[in-house]
Design an enzyme around this catalytic site. Structure first.
Site, PDB file in Angstrom:
ATOM      1  N   ARG A 142      -9.243  -6.656  16.285  1.00 52.73           N
ATOM      2  CA  ARG A 142      -9.471  -6.833  14.847  1.00 52.73           C
ATOM      3  C   ARG A 142      -8.843  -5.655  14.129  1.00 52.73           C
ATOM      4  NH1 ARG A 142     -14.702  -8.109  11.130  1.00 52.73           N
ATOM      5  NH2 ARG A 142     -14.221 -10.139  12.016  1.00 52.73           N
ATOM      6  N   HIS A 170      -7.676 -15.368  10.609  1.00 53.36           N
ATOM      7  CA  HIS A 170      -8.977 -15.200  11.271  1.00 53.36           C
ATOM      8  C   HIS A 170      -9.252 -16.487  12.061  1.00 53.36           C
ATOM      9  CE1 HIS A 170     -12.772 -13.613  12.219  1.00 53.36           C
ATOM     10  NE2 HIS A 170     -13.393 -13.652  11.047  1.00 53.36           N
ATOM     11  N   GLN A 187     -12.752 -17.610  13.523  1.00 52.48           N
ATOM     12  CA  GLN A 187     -13.658 -18.066  12.453  1.00 52.48           C
ATOM     13  C   GLN A 187     -13.394 -19.533  12.124  1.00 52.48           C
ATOM     14  OE1 GLN A 187     -16.116 -16.212  10.536  1.00 52.48           O
ATOM     15  NE2 GLN A 187     -16.608 -18.316   9.990  1.00 52.48           N
ATOM     16  N   ASP A 244     -15.503 -16.956   0.331  1.00 50.69           N
ATOM     17  CA  ASP A 244     -15.465 -15.699   1.086  1.00 50.69           C
ATOM     18  C   ASP A 244     -15.505 -14.572   0.053  1.00 50.69           C
ATOM     19  OD1 ASP A 244     -15.045 -13.705   2.998  1.00 50.69           O
ATOM     20  OD2 ASP A 244     -12.950 -14.218   3.380  1.00 50.69           O
ATOM     21  N   CYS A 272     -18.007 -17.497   5.621  1.00 47.67           N
ATOM     22  CA  CYS A 272     -17.842 -16.843   6.921  1.00 47.67           C
ATOM     23  C   CYS A 272     -18.814 -15.682   7.111  1.00 47.67           C
ATOM     24  CB  CYS A 272     -16.404 -16.355   7.075  1.00 47.67           C
ATOM     25  SG  CYS A 272     -15.874 -15.272   5.734  1.00 47.67           S
ATOM     26  N   ARG A 299     -19.958 -19.001  15.838  1.00 46.51           N
ATOM     27  CA  ARG A 299     -18.933 -18.031  16.249  1.00 46.51           C
ATOM     28  C   ARG A 299     -19.049 -17.756  17.745  1.00 46.51           C
ATOM     29  NH1 ARG A 299     -16.817 -14.557  12.926  1.00 46.51           N
ATOM     30  NH2 ARG A 299     -15.256 -14.544  14.567  1.00 46.51           N
TER      31      ARG A 299
END
Ligand code: CP
Ligand code: NVA
Length: 314
Positions: free
Chosen positions: A109, A136, A139, A232, A273, A301
């Site tokens: 990440r 991402h 996700q 988001d 998310c 997740r």
């Protein structure tokens, strides 16, 4: 599609996968979740090691990888950029080659998409993108699973992302939707629309899958008929200096009860998310209300990340 063809592959963005392969990941995630609900704990990662590299912070992604890998007998090792050299005192290429000698897979990440690409190229082991400025993907798989738990196959459903339409989450949703035949709309001020390059690429996937992609700055137009409204944070990690500008641009795009009503669909679900800034991109009543599926998403997740590792670890 032969599942054996997934062994050894990295997940940097869903662009690199066919719709059949992505479907396999979704279906495997459902099986993994069913097993978890039954309390089945297979030991499928025994003797394996996973490096978790984090330049940016994380709750869900880190914990999903650590618990999914660890409970199957694997050994995850968390390494923040306080712990190792990441392009500072050692090139990414060298770090990749060293980690590839010691680990069976690497999660990364951070900021640059280029870094996950270099890690994948030089380590010789599967590399998973746990979020970069551009994508991402893990996700997006959890989001598809959540949508399918509510509506069955996502093909022909309408997902609407409201907010910063050029961020990593919106971009990944555009890719996965266009691959799987889900209709996808971005509702965002023009300043925050995704680049044409990605849009044109996704249009080619959409033509194959039957997905309809659209981008609009009109809330009324965009949210109409939505099965899922997704938002988001207005300010992604690393963009903190842009806060005032984002609040100015995105305040008219806050997801609130009025916006949810504009879908005209009483069964619309709300997705995020997480982490969320309640009172900015979404109001408290919507995220805490009956339409919100955000904690299913968070749980998913873990199941989806386990499925990704099961499918790709040799
Ligand atoms: N959604 C998500 O990636 O959460 P974290 O930043 O907590 O990992
Ligand atoms: N767009 C957000 C997602 C966090 C999971 C960020 O990059 O900060």
């Amino acid at each position: 599609m032969n599942p054996a063809s997934l062994k050894g592959r990295s997940l940097l963005t869903w662009i690199d996968y066919t719709p059949e392969e992505i479907r396999y990941f979704v279906d495997l995630s459902k099986k993994v979740k069913e097993e978890a609900k039954k309390g089945v704990r297979k030991q499928r990662f025994v003797g394996k090691t996973l490096a978790l590299l984090f330049e940016k912070r994380s709750t869900r992604t880190r914990c999903a990888f650590e618990t999914a890998f660890g409970e199957e007998g694997g050994h995850p090792v968390f390494l923040s950029n306080q712990d190792i050299q990441l392009g500072a005192k050692e090139s990414i290429e060298d770090t990749a080659r060293v980690l590839g000698r010691m680990f069976d897979a690497i999660e990364f990440r951070g900021f640059k998409q280029e870094y996950v690409e270099i890690l994948a190229k030089y380590s010789g082991v599967p590399v998973y993108n746990g979020l970069t400025d551009m994508y991402h993907p893990t996700q997006a798989l959890a989001d598809v699973l959540t949508i399918e738990e509510n509506f069955g196959n996502c093909k022909g459903r309408k997902l609407v992302f409201v907010g910063d339409g050029r961020n990593n989450v919106a971009r990944s949703l555009m890719v996965i939707s266009s691959k799987l035949g889900m209709h996808f709309t971005i509702v965002s001020p023009k300043e925050l629309w995704p680049d044409n390059e990605l849009r044109n690429l996704c249009e080619t996937f959409a033509r194959e899958s039957g997905s309809v992609l659209s981008i609009t700055d009109s809330v009324e137009e965009g949210v109409k008929g939505a099965d899922a409204i997704y938002t988001d944070v207005w300010v992604s990690m690393g963009e903190e200096a842009l806060k005032a500008e984002r609040v100015r641009l995105l305040t008219p795009y806050q997801v609130n009860a009025e916006l949810m009503a504009k879908t005209g669909n009483p069964n619309t679900i709300f997705l995020h998310c997480l982490p969320a800034v309640k009172g900015e991109e979404v109001t408290f009543d919507v995220i805490e209300g009956p339409q919100s599926k955000v904690f299913d998403q968070a749980e998913n997740r873990k199941h989806t990340i386990k499925a990704i590792m099961l499918a790709t670890l040799p």
